[in-house]
Design a protein around this motif. Structure first.
Motif, mmCIF file in Angstrom:
data_model
loop_
_atom_site.group_PDB
_atom_site.id
_atom_site.type_symbol
_atom_site.label_atom_id
_atom_site.label_comp_id
_atom_site.label_asym_id
_atom_site.label_seq_id
_atom_site.Cartn_x
_atom_site.Cartn_y
_atom_site.Cartn_z
ATOM 1 N N ARG A 85 78.195 -5.720 45.836
ATOM 2 C CA ARG A 85 78.495 -5.529 44.424
ATOM 3 C C ARG A 85 77.251 -5.388 43.548
ATOM 4 O O ARG A 85 77.364 -5.310 42.327
ATOM 5 N N THR A 86 76.091 -5.378 44.149
ATOM 6 C CA THR A 86 74.848 -5.247 43.377
ATOM 7 C C THR A 86 74.675 -3.800 42.927
ATOM 8 O O THR A 86 74.840 -2.869 43.713
ATOM 9 N N THR A 87 74.312 -3.611 41.658
ATOM 10 C CA THR A 87 74.175 -2.259 41.094
ATOM 11 C C THR A 87 72.810 -2.048 40.443
ATOM 12 O O THR A 87 72.677 -1.228 39.549
ATOM 13 N N ARG A 89 68.919 -0.833 39.809
ATOM 14 C CA ARG A 89 68.276 0.459 40.058
ATOM 15 C C ARG A 89 67.431 0.428 41.329
ATOM 16 O O ARG A 89 66.978 1.455 41.800
ATOM 17 N N ARG A 92 71.354 -1.749 46.428
ATOM 18 C CA ARG A 92 72.184 -2.913 46.744
ATOM 19 C C ARG A 92 71.503 -3.862 47.709
ATOM 20 O O ARG A 92 71.660 -5.083 47.609
ATOM 21 N N GLN A 209 75.012 3.626 46.186
ATOM 22 C CA GLN A 209 74.676 2.605 45.207
ATOM 23 C C GLN A 209 75.682 2.629 44.063
ATOM 24 O O GLN A 209 76.153 1.603 43.593
ATOM 25 N N ALA A 210 76.037 3.852 43.614
ATOM 26 C CA ALA A 210 76.957 3.980 42.495
ATOM 27 C C ALA A 210 78.359 3.529 42.843
ATOM 28 O O ALA A 210 79.135 3.131 41.987
ATOM 29 N N ALA A 212 79.352 0.942 44.106
ATOM 30 C CA ALA A 212 79.586 -0.467 43.821
ATOM 31 C C ALA A 212 79.926 -0.722 42.365
ATOM 32 O O ALA A 212 80.434 -1.781 42.018
ATOM 33 N N VAL A 213 79.670 0.263 41.473
ATOM 34 C CA VAL A 213 79.843 0.031 40.042
ATOM 35 C C VAL A 213 81.296 -0.259 39.694
ATOM 36 O O VAL A 213 81.609 -1.093 38.860
#
Length: 420
Positions: A85-87, A89, A92, A209-210, A212-213
């Motif tokens: 759930r890490t977002t 820059r 994750r 990465q996105a 998880a947003v």
């Protein structure tokens, strides 16, 4: 697996091949984790606890490693869920790899400074917390970014890092420095330095990465539920978990008392050097088997048969250790138990596990649950090994139990149906 289900799985898998530099950096980060794990367990903690209480060193080692493994079981899925759930820059995985390396190094320094069993246990628990946060971060990239056709090969390289963690750590603390405290300090420095190339040089792909947003926030109830993956809904995941648990239980039972086995059963004159020699031989054998096994597994698409083969080899080696308490027999068994068999297992089983994960969005969390099958045996092994050594035939009984547990794992691999 039905064609429609296979198509869904394929759509969620990465397609772009990873490069050798990426694999090398991830392997170094894995080396950092396992160097932090195994150097204390194999050498530093046994020596430190022998100074604390030589008469009860085995019991103390069982307690310290057992508590550390319990911490690992709790921390790894939590760190994986947070990583999913890490977002940030920075991606994750990389923030958690770096944070875990720093916390793990701090725990190692604290452990090395202690002189009592309770304080040593507390320091080791802290280092286990950090190292398992790091482990959650370095395990997930294989499932995140490596296509199926490369997965066993890449897992072979990262698996060899686990093997190298033993020998590199042993070399560092027996040849580069002298003394327990300096050994912990050097190990802590190596953990951080080896993690930096992957953290600093390899950004994560933005689409993953996105993804998880949009995830809902992680609540306490969701977190607790995440420790359980229903074997009824996901039977292949359940069998893969149980198989890994048994293989690691056999390995943990067989290696926990290695230093004491050389001292008390083999009567090797320099047991510390003996452990170093055995780990070097084990690493050589793993290097010779892990990568070829990964290549063959990727080309054929077969995962289960190599895992069964690895179990049979490791069980044979355990029987050898049980029956022949001599240095030549121990060397031969190390090449099999800690080398050839485990090298095949490290490469192929990790690839197998990534193919039975229930959901792409929860890869790190589910791999954290799978990693309980690595840590859980470290809790159970001391509880099993100590009474076996004391009451059921000593090292003969210990290694026969190792063989039986490993053979049971070979049987259960066949229950995994969704992977060839």
């Amino acid at each position: 697996m039905q064609p429609a289900a296979a198509a869904v799985v394929a759509a969620t898998e990465p397609q772009r091949a990873v490069r050798p530099r990426w694999t090398g950096a991830l392997s170094l980060a894995n080396l950092a984790v396992f160097l932090g794990f195994f150097t204390p367990i194999q050498i530093l903690l046994p020596e430190q606890l022998a100074h604390v209480d030589a008469d009860h060193k085995a019991v103390l080692l069982s307690w310290v490693t057992g508590v550390g493994a319990l911490v690992a079981m709790l921390v790894n899925p939590l760190a994986g869920a947070l990583s999913d759930r890490t977002t940030s820059r920075f991606g994750r995985r990389r923030p958690w790899i770096l944070a875990g390396a720093l916390l793990g190094a701090g725990g190692l320094l604290l452990t090395g400074a202690q002189r009592g069993p309770v304080a040593i246990t507390a320091g080791w628990a802290l280092s286990q917390t950090g190292l398992n946060v790091m482990l959650a971060g370095v395990t997930a990239p294989v499932a995140d970014q490596v296509p199926l056709a490369q997965r066993a090969q890449v897992s072979g390289w990262t698996g060899i890092s686990q093997s190298l963690g033993l020998v590199v750590g042993a070399l560092l603390v027996t040849t580069v420095v002298t003394g327990i405290r300096s050994g912990y300090a050097l190990t802590a420095a190596a953990v951080v330095l080896l993690a930096l190339p992957f953290v600093l040089l390899f950004p994560e792909p933005l689409p993953r990465q996105a993804a998880a947003v949009a995830r809902p926030p992680l609540r306490a109830r969701t977190l607790l539920a995440g420790y359980w993956v229903s074997p009824r809904r996901h039977p292949d995941f359940g069998w893969a978990f149980l198989t890994r648990f048994l293989i690691n239980l056999g390995n943990a039972i067989g290696t926990l008392y290695l230093l004491y086995y050389l001292t008390d059963a083999v009567h090797y004159p320099a047991p510390d050097q003996g452990v170093l020699i055995l780990t070097a031989l084990y690493t050589l054998a793993a290097l010779l088997t892990a990568i070829p096994a990964g290549v063959v597994s990727d080309r054929t698409g077969r995962r289960r048969a190599p895992v069964v083969l690895s179990c049979l080899v490791m069980a044979a080696a355990a029987v050898l250790l049980a029956l022949l308490h001599s240095w030549p027999a121990t060397v031969a068994a190390a090449l099999l138990l800690l080398g050839a068999g485990y090298g095949i297992y490290l490469a192929v089983d990790q690839a197998l596990v990534t193919q039975v994960l229930p959901a792409a969005a929860d890869r790190a969390k589910d791999l954290g649950v799978i990693n309980i099958a690595n840590a859980g045996p470290q809790v159970l092994a001391p509880a099993l090994a100590a009474p076996v050594v004391a009451h059921l035939g000593g090292y003969l009984g210990l290694y026969l139990v190792t063989a039986l547990v490993t053979l049971l794992a070979a049987v259960l691999v066949g229950r995994i149906r969704g992977v060839a």
